[in-house]
Design an enzyme around this catalytic site. Structure first.
Site, short mmCIF file in Angstrom:
data_model
loop_
_atom_site.label_atom_id
_atom_site.label_comp_id
_atom_site.label_asym_id
_atom_site.label_seq_id
_atom_site.Cartn_x
_atom_site.Cartn_y
_atom_site.Cartn_z
N PHE A 1 0.86 -1.18 0.00
CA PHE A 1 0.00 0.00 0.00
C PHE A 1 0.90 1.22 0.00
O PHE A 1 2.04 1.19 0.48
CB PHE A 1 -0.89 0.01 1.26
CG PHE A 1 -2.36 0.01 0.95
CD1 PHE A 1 -2.99 -1.15 0.49
CD2 PHE A 1 -3.13 1.15 1.14
CE1 PHE A 1 -4.35 -1.17 0.23
CE2 PHE A 1 -4.48 1.15 0.88
CZ PHE A 1 -5.10 -0.01 0.43
N HIS B 1 -11.60 12.87 0.41
CA HIS B 1 -11.70 11.53 0.96
C HIS B 1 -11.72 11.46 2.49
O HIS B 1 -12.55 10.77 3.07
CB HIS B 1 -10.53 10.70 0.44
CG HIS B 1 -10.50 9.28 0.92
ND1 HIS B 1 -11.58 8.42 0.75
CD2 HIS B 1 -9.55 8.55 1.56
CE1 HIS B 1 -11.27 7.24 1.26
NE2 HIS B 1 -10.07 7.30 1.78
N ARG C 1 -0.50 9.48 -0.47
CA ARG C 1 -1.64 9.98 -1.25
C ARG C 1 -1.52 11.45 -1.64
O ARG C 1 -1.92 11.84 -2.73
CB ARG C 1 -2.93 9.74 -0.46
CG ARG C 1 -3.28 8.27 -0.37
CD ARG C 1 -4.46 8.03 0.55
NE ARG C 1 -4.83 6.62 0.54
CZ ARG C 1 -5.81 6.11 1.29
NH1 ARG C 1 -6.49 6.91 2.11
NH2 ARG C 1 -6.10 4.82 1.22
N ARG D 1 -2.94 11.23 5.92
CA ARG D 1 -3.08 9.86 6.40
C ARG D 1 -2.59 8.85 5.36
O ARG D 1 -2.90 8.96 4.18
CB ARG D 1 -4.54 9.55 6.73
CG ARG D 1 -4.75 8.11 7.17
CD ARG D 1 -6.18 7.81 7.51
NE ARG D 1 -7.10 7.89 6.39
CZ ARG D 1 -7.22 6.98 5.43
NH1 ARG D 1 -6.43 5.92 5.40
NH2 ARG D 1 -8.11 7.14 4.47
N GLN E 1 -7.72 15.15 3.22
CA GLN E 1 -7.02 14.38 2.19
C GLN E 1 -7.86 14.19 0.93
O GLN E 1 -9.03 13.84 1.00
CB GLN E 1 -6.66 13.00 2.76
CG GLN E 1 -5.90 12.12 1.77
CD GLN E 1 -5.55 10.78 2.38
OE1 GLN E 1 -6.35 9.85 2.35
NE2 GLN E 1 -4.37 10.69 2.99
N HIS F 1 -7.93 11.75 -2.02
CA HIS F 1 -7.41 10.46 -2.48
C HIS F 1 -7.16 10.56 -3.99
O HIS F 1 -8.00 11.08 -4.72
CB HIS F 1 -8.42 9.36 -2.18
CG HIS F 1 -7.89 7.97 -2.33
ND1 HIS F 1 -7.53 7.44 -3.55
CD2 HIS F 1 -7.65 6.99 -1.42
CE1 HIS F 1 -7.09 6.20 -3.38
NE2 HIS F 1 -7.15 5.91 -2.09
N LEU G 1 -14.47 5.78 -4.77
CA LEU G 1 -13.07 5.43 -4.54
C LEU G 1 -12.65 4.17 -5.29
O LEU G 1 -13.38 3.18 -5.34
CB LEU G 1 -12.84 5.23 -3.05
CG LEU G 1 -11.37 5.23 -2.62
CD1 LEU G 1 -10.75 6.59 -2.82
CD2 LEU G 1 -11.27 4.81 -1.16
N GLU H 1 -6.44 1.97 -3.13
CA GLU H 1 -4.99 1.97 -3.30
C GLU H 1 -4.46 0.55 -3.50
O GLU H 1 -3.36 0.34 -4.01
CB GLU H 1 -4.37 2.59 -2.05
CG GLU H 1 -3.03 3.22 -2.26
CD GLU H 1 -2.72 4.18 -1.13
OE1 GLU H 1 -1.54 4.42 -0.90
OE2 GLU H 1 -3.66 4.69 -0.49
#
Length: 609
Positions: A118, A366, A284, A408, A238, A240, A250, A253
């Protein structure tokens, strides 16, 4: 007469954090009620796809200290390092506990929990990508939600489903519970508790392109904000990098963890320019900015050149694996097995088959890194001195612990839910054994009842959706991935003008009581406007670029002046926005640097990927 329920612990929100807190508070002997505007299995945790991070080391060597390092580095060094350490260390036990509860993780051939790569997760302090994300296909959040709900039922947690919390009850500086509307009847109900924990999620509906569901309107954050609790680090929201083009849904990831690559409109793999070592698996914020930079340079795809592609077709992925000397190879069957929900989303909403063709994507709003300030025990705090507010707790996305700092890492939201939800539940169980009920003030429902009636009986000409659309457009344009002073000042002016119209020129069609979604969506709009103003103000104040907050007029990170958290406080206890309350912003809350004190690798430095 308003009905009153009394419990030791009131948990507001039935997502992963709320259910974990309820489970552990109940296990500890507390009488627990969960109050949720949704049925628990419809909570937003169920949309989390790719995995939950834990340094199990099932497929290669790993270490929780490396996980903590990635969390601090990914957060652009604004994370409180004590919280990052707790997150990484307790993730291991939390994931194994979920396994023992029955969560059906994917398995290695040896029967261990399977793990995938990730973005931003590395071994040996940034040396190379590591497989740390424990997964159940691309439905990990859904499985966590189902597992915890079953456990709560087993441990006799009481659920009040479709009760929307509309006010927090504060008395003598402590929290005494909440006021909620029963959506099916329109009746207000008081929940009186020794301890109240908010786990209500984020507020992505401030922006027009978002991965967040329609229900994520920041209710929990807004009701305590209106009662004098500050909001911490609101400038950090954030985006994404891989949302479905125009829709914002979404794309996990985990697609890039399985080998997917980002391609611009010229057919070039462009992340090599921005993160030459880790490429598509950079954090991200880095990837989102790279996408926007490609688009602004004229390298976007489509008629308007306003998106790029995420390519996980076996032909493309295997070619890049071979060029990198990577022995891995994938087949169409692998993609179908590991990413079933993603394939369905793209086939249904885009008419694109990701096994054969690349997916059009763009960054999508996100996740809130900011929120209700808490310590590592999920206790809400009032100021930069970490003064605890008796009886008030928060966990999950609505809370700012702050383990995520300015950005994050993927998988860490689910870790946050289970680690700090569990810590909150344990501490509540201990607290209610020694605490008394804080007395309720006279008629605690009076103010919110008046505000709801004001909205219901409004005689204006403006409908809520008009104000919502204007807010989302303004925030997307000026408080999105890139920001600058002129745009932020303009956004503040627009949001305040929209709130003025909300207070003086609003009308709704449904004047009834039963499932009045017209009324509740209008009330939720007020929450969004409050949080949008706090976000724009905090973004204007922070004159640097850090993590998800990127200023065009202050491009560099400024550790000398900005290694601090922001606290936006709303003054004035009236719930109605008819008179705009004064806001103050405090930037004196120091960032915990405890890991850097013993290991220089945790000290702030230029992030490279």
């Amino acid at each position: 007469m308003v009905k009153t329920h009394q419990f030791d612990a009131i948990i507001v929100g039935a997502g992963g954090a709320g259910l974990m807190a309820a489970l552990y508070a109940s296990k500890g002997g507390a009488n627990v009620a969960v109050v949720s505007k949704l049925y628990p299995t419809r909570s937003h945790t169920g949309t989390a796809q790719g995995g939950i991070g834990a340094a199990l080391g099932n497929l290669e060597e790993d270490n929780p200290l490396w996980h903590a390092y990635d969390t601090v580095k990914g957060g652009d060094y604004l994370a409180d390092q004590n919280a990052a350490k707790v997150l990484a260390e307790e993730a291991i036990d939390a994931v194994i506990e979920l396994e023992h509860m029955g969560l059906p993780f994917d398995r290695t051939p040896e029967g261990k929990i399977s793990q995938r790569r990730f973005g931003g997760h590395t071994s040996n302090f940034g040396d190379k990508p590591v497989r740390r994300a424990c997964h159940a296909a691309d439905r990990t959040g859904h499985m966590i939600l189902q597992t915890l709900y079953q456990q709560c039922i087993k441990h006799h947690v009481k659920f009040f489903d479709e009760y929307q919390v509309v006010d927090a009850i504060m008395n003598n500086g402590a929290c005494a519970g909440v006021v909620a509307m029963q959506l099916g009847t329109g009746e207000l109900t008081v929940f009186h508790g020794k301890a109240t924990l908010f786990a209500t999620g984020g507020w992505g509906k401030i922006w027009s392109v978002t991965s967040n569901a329609h229900s994520l309107t920041g209710d929990g954050a807004a009701v305590v904000y209106r009662r004098g609790v500050p909001m911490q680090d609101m400038e950090f929201f954030q985006f994404h990098p891989t949302g479905i083009y125009k829709l914002g849904i979404l794309i996990t990831e985990g697609v890039r963890g399985e080998g997917g690559v980002l391609i611009n409109g010229k057919g070039e793999r462009f992340m090599e320019k921005y993160a030459p070592r880790i490429k598509d698996l950079a954090s991200r914020d880095v990837v989102s900015r790279a996408i926007y930079m490609e688009i602004s340079s004229g390298n976007g795809a489509g008629k308007n050149k306003d998106y790029v592609y995420l390519d996980v077709t076996p032909k493309t992925v295997n070619r890049y694996f071979a060029e990198a000397g990577d022995e891995r190879r994938i087949t169409a069957e692998d993609v179908e097995k590991k990413l079933p929900d993603i394939l369905e989303f793209c086939r249904v909403y885009l008419g694109v088959d990701p096994v054969k063709d690349p997916m059009p994507i763009q960054p999508t709003a996100h996740y809130a890194m900011g929120g209700i300030p808490t310590n590592v025990n999920a206790e809400a705090v009032l100021d930069e001195h970490w003064t605890v507010i008796p009886g008030l707790y928060a966990a999950g996305e609505v809370a700012c612990v702050s383990c995520h700092g300015a950005n994050r890492l993927g998988t860490n939201s689910l870790v946050d839910l289970v680690v700090f939800g569990r810590r909150g539940g344990k501490n509540i169980a201990d607290y209610v054994k020694r605490a008394d009920f804080v007395p309720l003030p006279p008629a605690p429902e009076r103010e919110i009842e008046a505000e709801l009636n004001r909205i219901r009986n409004g005689k204006g000409k403006t409908r809520p959706h008009e104000l919502r659309s204007a807010m989302q457009k303004e925030m997307m344009q000026n408080v999105g991935v890139f920001r600058e002073e002129k745009g932020l000042n303009g956004a503040l002016e627009v949001v305040r003008e929209l709130r003025e119209r909300f207070s003086k020129d609003l009308t709704i069609d449904d004047k009834g009581s039963t499932f009045n979604t017209d009324l509740m969506e209008a009330w939720e709009l007020g929450c969004l406007l409050d949080l949008a103003e706090a976000t724009a103000l905090a973004a204007l104040k922070r004159t640097e670029s850090r993590g998800a907050h990127s200023r065009e007029d202050y491009k560099e990170r400024d550790d000398a002046n900005w290694m601090v958290h922001s606290l936006v406080t709303r003054h004035g206890s009236e719930l109605s926005p008819s008179t705009a309350p004064a806001l103050t912003i405090n930037v004196n809350k120091k960032v915990d640097m405890s890991l850097a004190e013993v290991d220089p690798r945790f000290a702030p430095k230029v992030r490279t990927y």
